[in-house]
Design an enzyme around this catalytic site. Sequence first.
Site, PDB file in Angstrom:
ATOM      1  CG  HIS A 110      -5.726   5.694 -25.164  1.00 32.88           C
ATOM      2  ND1 HIS A 110      -5.890   4.729 -24.411  1.00 32.88           N
ATOM      3  CD2 HIS A 110      -6.018   5.212 -26.518  1.00 32.88           C
ATOM      4  CE1 HIS A 110      -6.255   3.651 -25.190  1.00 32.88           C
ATOM      5  NE2 HIS A 110      -6.353   4.024 -26.425  1.00 32.88           N
ATOM      6  CB  SER A 166      -6.988  -5.657 -19.590  1.00 36.15           C
ATOM      7  OG  SER A 166      -7.667  -4.614 -20.358  1.00 36.15           O
TER       8      SER A 166
HETATM    9  P1  OAD Z   1      -7.127  -2.104 -17.754  1.00 34.15           P
HETATM   10  O1  OAD Z   1      -7.484  -1.421 -16.268  1.00 34.15           O
HETATM   11  O2  OAD Z   1      -7.976  -2.703 -18.614  1.00 34.15           O
HETATM   12  O3  OAD Z   1      -5.913  -3.201 -17.246  1.00 34.15           O
HETATM   13  C1  OAD Z   1      -5.049  -3.209 -16.306  1.00 34.15           C
HETATM   14  C2  OAD Z   1      -3.997  -4.457 -16.403  1.00 34.15           C
HETATM   15  O4  OAD Z   1      -2.809  -4.071 -15.413  1.00 34.15           O
HETATM   16  C3  OAD Z   1      -4.679  -5.368 -15.965  1.00 34.15           C
HETATM   17  O5  OAD Z   1      -4.323  -6.765 -16.764  1.00 34.15           O
HETATM   18  C4  OAD Z   1      -3.855  -5.639 -14.490  1.00 34.15           C
HETATM   19  O6  OAD Z   1      -3.780  -7.175 -14.290  1.00 34.15           O
HETATM   20  C5  OAD Z   1      -2.764  -4.969 -14.870  1.00 34.15           C
HETATM   21  N1  OAD Z   1      -1.908  -4.859 -13.544  1.00 34.15           N
HETATM   22  C6  OAD Z   1      -2.561  -4.579 -12.373  1.00 34.15           C
HETATM   23  N2  OAD Z   1      -1.628  -4.138 -11.372  1.00 34.15           N
HETATM   24  C7  OAD Z   1      -0.283  -4.232 -12.128  1.00 34.15           C
HETATM   25  C8  OAD Z   1       1.117  -3.973 -11.712  1.00 34.15           C
HETATM   26  N3  OAD Z   1       1.466  -3.734 -10.404  1.00 34.15           N
HETATM   27  N4  OAD Z   1       2.128  -4.048 -12.602  1.00 34.15           N
HETATM   28  C9  OAD Z   1       1.735  -4.758 -14.007  1.00 34.15           C
HETATM   29  N5  OAD Z   1       0.414  -5.082 -14.238  1.00 34.15           N
HETATM   30  C10 OAD Z   1      -0.714  -4.773 -13.376  1.00 34.15           C
HETATM   31  O7  OAD Z   1      -5.961  -0.813 -18.092  1.00 34.15           O
HETATM   32  P2  OAD Z   1      -5.619  -0.811 -19.796  1.00 34.15           P
HETATM   33  O8  OAD Z   1      -5.243  -2.013 -20.574  1.00 34.15           O
HETATM   34  O9  OAD Z   1      -4.423   0.147 -19.804  1.00 34.15           O
HETATM   35  O10 OAD Z   1      -8.613   4.315 -22.379  1.00 34.15           O
HETATM   36  O11 OAD Z   1      -6.820   0.079 -20.473  1.00 34.15           O
HETATM   37  C11 OAD Z   1      -6.611   0.553 -21.723  1.00 34.15           C
HETATM   38  C12 OAD Z   1      -7.777   1.728 -21.892  1.00 34.15           C
HETATM   39  O12 OAD Z   1      -8.908   1.480 -21.624  1.00 34.15           O
HETATM   40  C13 OAD Z   1      -7.160   2.968 -21.040  1.00 34.15           C
HETATM   41  O13 OAD Z   1      -6.239   3.457 -21.750  1.00 34.15           O
HETATM   42  C14 OAD Z   1      -8.366   3.853 -21.272  1.00 34.15           C
HETATM   43  C15 OAD Z   1      -9.483   2.612 -20.781  1.00 34.15           C
HETATM   44  O14 OAD Z   1     -10.843   2.914 -21.211  1.00 34.15           O
HETATM   45  C16 OAD Z   1      -9.309   5.314 -22.436  1.00 34.15           C
HETATM   46  O15 OAD Z   1      -9.725   6.016 -21.735  1.00 34.15           O
HETATM   47  C17 OAD Z   1      -9.314   5.815 -23.953  1.00 34.15           C
END
Ligand code: OAD
Length: 240
Positions: free
Chosen positions: A105, A178
Amino acid sequence: MRKKIVFLTGAGMSVESGFKTFRGKYGLWADFPAEEVATKEAVEKQPDVVCQFFNQMRAMSWDAEPNEGHRLIAELEKDYDVTVITQNVDPLHEKAGSSHVIYLHGEVQKVTSSEDPNNPLYIQRLTRETSDTPPGARAADGSPLRPYLVFYGEPVPHYQEAVEAMKAADMLVIIGTSLIVTPARGLTRRVRKGTPIYIIDPSEVNTKRLGPHTQIYKGASEGMRELVERLKMLKTFTNE
Ligand code: OAD
């Protein structure tokens, strides 16, 4: 041959370093809806708001430190061939010492041309001193300067490289995502059949069509400590 471990990381990887996740009640998108800051339309409609949002995110990135999870991933390079595919735009994997990071990204510390964003000629790394880009700033080709980040609906750079890494993986470890957003979610299906898959995340994630996997229900650092212990025990996963 050293075994190949691929890590696919998301916002949860950097939570212990002070960054927010995107989704959920306390997620970034709850305060700043994605359509208002992370789309091409938003850049056209309210460039000053978009600029301010990413200037703030960039400002945080200079002082943020990798957490133990980032460091343990980097340390595995002593024994394994490690590739990190990250959806995060912070530099924490590299700062921790990971030498092969694929940014799906983009990177928050870089800016580029809005006409030709993936042209290496126009991608520029900012410094702490030049961190704030004012609305109206121009790239080297004269087009409006924009963050080197993937906005909604835009193609993902380095996608093919990420697919190749997945296909070659002997183990996949998914941390802090997620798995809601494509193409990251789709990438997980590119591993060879039978490849061990681990998830490190304290909450349930979208595992639809993921195939057999083991989830360690812990945060990134604690989860990585457990994974390192498991790797030591896994007799069948030693280097030949
Ligand atoms: P999300 O906010 O969708 O998911 C974050 C994940 O991290 C969740 O499953 C939480 O349970 C987990 N989590 C929280 N605290 C944690 C910890 N201490 N250790 C491990 N895991 C933990 O974020 P992403 O999946 O990264 O894209 O989102 C994907 C994309 O959506 C991002 O890159 C962004 C967004 O829209 C763009 O901006 C293009």
